[in-house]
Design a protein around this motif. Structure first.
Motif, mmCIF file in Angstrom:
data_model
loop_
_atom_site.group_PDB
_atom_site.id
_atom_site.type_symbol
_atom_site.label_atom_id
_atom_site.label_comp_id
_atom_site.label_asym_id
_atom_site.label_seq_id
_atom_site.Cartn_x
_atom_site.Cartn_y
_atom_site.Cartn_z
ATOM 1 N N ILE A 120 0.835 -1.080 -0.098
ATOM 2 C CA ILE A 120 -0.030 0.040 0.084
ATOM 3 C C ILE A 120 0.746 1.369 -0.125
ATOM 4 O O ILE A 120 1.740 1.391 0.847
ATOM 5 C CB ILE A 120 -0.898 0.150 1.288
ATOM 6 C CG1 ILE A 120 -1.698 -1.333 1.365
ATOM 7 C CG2 ILE A 120 -1.623 1.409 1.283
ATOM 8 C CD1 ILE A 120 -2.341 -1.579 2.850
ATOM 9 N N PRO A 121 0.829 2.070 -0.806
ATOM 10 C CA PRO A 121 1.355 3.624 -0.822
ATOM 11 C C PRO A 121 0.927 4.002 0.368
ATOM 12 O O PRO A 121 -0.173 4.603 0.608
ATOM 13 C CB PRO A 121 1.034 4.130 -2.033
ATOM 14 C CG PRO A 121 0.471 3.088 -2.971
ATOM 15 C CD PRO A 121 -0.122 2.029 -2.210
ATOM 16 N N ILE A 123 1.152 7.072 1.556
ATOM 17 C CA ILE A 123 0.543 8.450 1.691
ATOM 18 C C ILE A 123 -1.067 8.234 1.356
ATOM 19 O O ILE A 123 -1.864 9.112 1.523
ATOM 20 C CB ILE A 123 1.243 9.151 0.532
ATOM 21 C CG1 ILE A 123 1.235 10.794 0.624
ATOM 22 C CG2 ILE A 123 0.708 8.838 -0.826
ATOM 23 C CD1 ILE A 123 1.959 11.482 2.015
ATOM 24 N N THR A 124 -1.437 7.231 0.705
ATOM 25 C CA THR A 124 -2.666 6.982 0.252
ATOM 26 C C THR A 124 -3.377 6.693 1.556
ATOM 27 O O THR A 124 -4.803 6.911 1.768
ATOM 28 C CB THR A 124 -3.302 5.901 -0.611
ATOM 29 O OG1 THR A 124 -2.508 4.668 -0.090
ATOM 30 C CG2 THR A 124 -2.477 6.148 -2.104
ATOM 31 N N ILE A 125 -2.786 6.233 2.632
ATOM 32 C CA ILE A 125 -3.664 5.994 4.026
ATOM 33 C C ILE A 125 -3.970 7.313 4.761
ATOM 34 O O ILE A 125 -4.644 7.303 5.548
ATOM 35 C CB ILE A 125 -2.669 5.137 4.635
ATOM 36 C CG1 ILE A 125 -2.605 3.712 4.101
ATOM 37 C CG2 ILE A 125 -3.244 4.743 6.151
ATOM 38 C CD1 ILE A 125 -1.812 2.805 4.983
ATOM 39 N N PRO A 127 -5.341 10.129 4.206
ATOM 40 C CA PRO A 127 -6.835 10.737 4.368
ATOM 41 C C PRO A 127 -7.548 9.529 5.053
ATOM 42 O O PRO A 127 -8.363 10.303 6.080
ATOM 43 C CB PRO A 127 -7.223 10.716 2.872
ATOM 44 C CG PRO A 127 -6.272 10.374 2.112
ATOM 45 C CD PRO A 127 -5.002 9.865 2.670
ATOM 46 N N SER A 211 5.471 15.532 4.289
ATOM 47 C CA SER A 211 4.182 15.444 3.435
ATOM 48 C C SER A 211 3.020 15.524 4.552
ATOM 49 O O SER A 211 2.103 16.332 4.307
ATOM 50 C CB SER A 211 3.943 14.068 2.893
ATOM 51 O OG SER A 211 5.270 13.573 1.998
#
Lengths: 272, 268
Positions: A120-121, A123-125, A127, A211
């Motif tokens: 899982i990337p 950064i997509t977690i 949100p 980020s």
């Protein structure tokens, strides 16, 4: 003589090593000088004096609204987030990595899940984290942990599996229980490799820290950079980037030194 | 007083038969050398004695009791490589067996127990000629010294049987002769039972009291898989070698004591 067999002397090595740094500084100075001589109000390539003035403001003048010295409070909160995130990763990778690498049942339980999870990337977690745990510290720390723990866990598990089978058999013939083998044979041999893994994991850790701070925060080095970006304040952004680079370099240096001091028997094959 | 009995051992990997019908009784205090061409299953046999592998058929008895199916303290081992722990000093490597034995949770000894352990460890280190190196890490030792350390480490735990898997195979010839003399000395002094796998025949006869050769009786390609190796020769070595602590019946009287003999002096 072939060029691959010719080695620079110590002095020449230092000269060659510093050349790219000097070149970059010179190129910047020329560019900055030219732009500022055309337009003294130019903000894109500020001079060193301008950067020092801006940093002086952030470092030694308390903020009008909060009374904080912004540069130092930004640094403190960012380092705190980084330390918490890495702390969680190190704890997880030690507990789960060692047991998964050593005990077949735990390996079956943990390894496929971690391998899937690490795809899982991270950064997509973010949100999801914002929605579930809110916008405060927990979400930033969790992002760093999520981004680095699978990586470190796999490195530790691999380090355990790389211990020669002979050594584990030998420990058993000396009467060691599983617990004794973990504490006296596996852990001591894995710790230096954990430091190596931590050094590698710090790179993504900084990325996720900045980020998270850029997206939702009210303090921190990443927050400041993305805040002043709106005013094209290159005189703040550039020193901040240099500062983050320096911090990352110092951490790496400290860990490398720690590894040599604590584990004199461990000589990694890697070259500097 | 340890006898090892292998009863009708067969070992198969899938369709391939590796060993068949191995029957050996190893008396207490003997030094058995297992020889044979590579791939004849001598290491497999040693792994079964260790408990790392299980025989497909038959059983191994240690003093009449079926062998535990995992490695344990009653069978010590020295491998060709990776036999010592790189993160422990020479002294630490010898101590660790006692620490495993006496400190179940911490795996470390303190106070009087540690002192006694250190004393025993030093005596063993002296007998393998490593007294001057006790604070070094294994990486700083030569190959021969590492193997001598591995022997001391294994003997510290007083195993019933000592298993050696080509322990001197990677050493230079000169060093090997030196370690052979030491090995013989240890066997004589400490009254241990040894099973050694080797591909070096002269080593087998120099050290062993009994040499067992494994061989495939049929080796044609189309038959190879269906016939495993078995005992081809079982040779008592002449002249017979004697251990120090043997009584008339040929059994060791007492568990191996720690005898401090400076072997390095005897060798030079």
């Amino acid at each position: 003589m072939r060029i691959i067999n010719r080695h620079p002397s110590r002095g020449l090595y230092i000269l060659l090593a510093s050349l790219p740094f000097i070149a970059l500084a010179v190129a910047y100075s020329i560019g900055s000088y030219q732009r500022l001589s055309v337009n003294p109000a130019d903000k894109i390539l500020p001079s060193v004096t301008q950067m020092m003035a801006a940093m002086n403001e952030l470092m030694f003048v308390p903020d009008k609204r909060t009374g904080d010295y912004l540069f130092w409070s930004d640094t403190a909160i960012s380092l705190w987030r980084l330390a918490c995130g890495m702390g969680i990763s190190i704890a997880l990778s030690l507990i789960l990595g060692v047991t998964a690498g050593f005990i077949p049942w735990v390996r079956a339980l943990v390894k496929p899940f971690v391998e899937a999870f690490s795809l899982i990337p991270p950064i997509t977690i973010l949100p999801i984290l914002f929605i579930m745990v809110g916008l405060d510290e927990a979400s930033k720390i969790t992002l760093i942990a999520v981004g680095t723990a699978p990586l470190m866990l796999r490195a530790v598990a691999l380090a355990v599996e790389e211990i020669p089978r002979e050594m584990i058999v030998k420990a058993q013939t000396l009467g060691a229980s599983t617990w004794q083998m973990i504490t006296r044979v596996v852990l001591p041999q894995v710790l230096p490799k954990l430091i190596v893994a931590t050094r590698f994991a710090l790179i993504p850790a900084w990325i996720f820290l900045v980020s998270a701070e850029a997206i939702a925060a009210v303090s921190g080095l990443g927050y400041r950079i993305f805040l002043v970006r709106r005013f094209l304040s290159m005189d703040v952004i550039i020193p901040y980037v240099l500062w983050i680079t320096l911090l990352a370099w110092l951490m790496d240096l400290t860990l490398a030194m720690l590894q040599r001091r604590l584990f004199p028997w461990f000589q990694p094959e890697q070259k500097s | 007083m340890t006898t090892v009995v292998l009863e009708k051992i067969w070992k198969e990997y899938g369709d391939q038969i590796v060993l068949e019908n191995i029957d050996i009784t190893i008396e207490s205090g003997s030094f058995v050398a297992l020889v044979g061409p590579s791939g004849c299953g001598k290491t497999t046999l040693l792994k079964m004695l260790l408990g790392e592998e299980r025989p497909t058929n038959g059983q191994i008895l240690l003093d009449g009791i079926p062998l535990k199916a995992e490695p344990d303290w009653d069978r010590g081992v020295v491998f060709q490589r990776y036999s010592v722990f790189p993160h422990l000093t020479v002294l630490g490597n010898v101590l660790v067996g006692r620490e495993f034995e006496q400190s179940r949770f911490w795996g470390r000894l303190f106070g009087a127990k540690r002192k006694a352990a250190i004393e025993d460890a030093r005596a063993l280190l002296k007998s393998v000629g490593l007294s001057d190196h006790e604070n070094k890490y294994p990486a700083a030792l030569s190959g021969g010294m590492q193997q001598r350390l591995a022997l001391a480490q294994a003997l510290m735990r007083k195993p019933k049987v000592l298993l050696l898997d080509e322990p001197f195979g990677a050493l230079d010839p000169g060093i090997r002769a030196e370690v052979h003399a030491l090995m013989n000395e240890l066997w004589v002094e400490q009254g241990i039972t040894v099973v050694m796998v080797t591909h070096d025949l002269s080593e087998a006869f120099r050290l062993g009291t009994r040499v067992i050769a494994l061989e495939r009786r049929r080796n044609r390609p189309e038959e190879k898989e269906r016939y495993g190796a078995t005992i081809a020769h079982d040779i008592p070595v002449w002249p017979p070698k004697k251990q120090k602590k043997l009584n008339g019946s040929g059994a060791a009287i007492e568990p191996p004591a720690l005898v401090a003999t400076d072997v390095s002096a005897a060798v030079h």
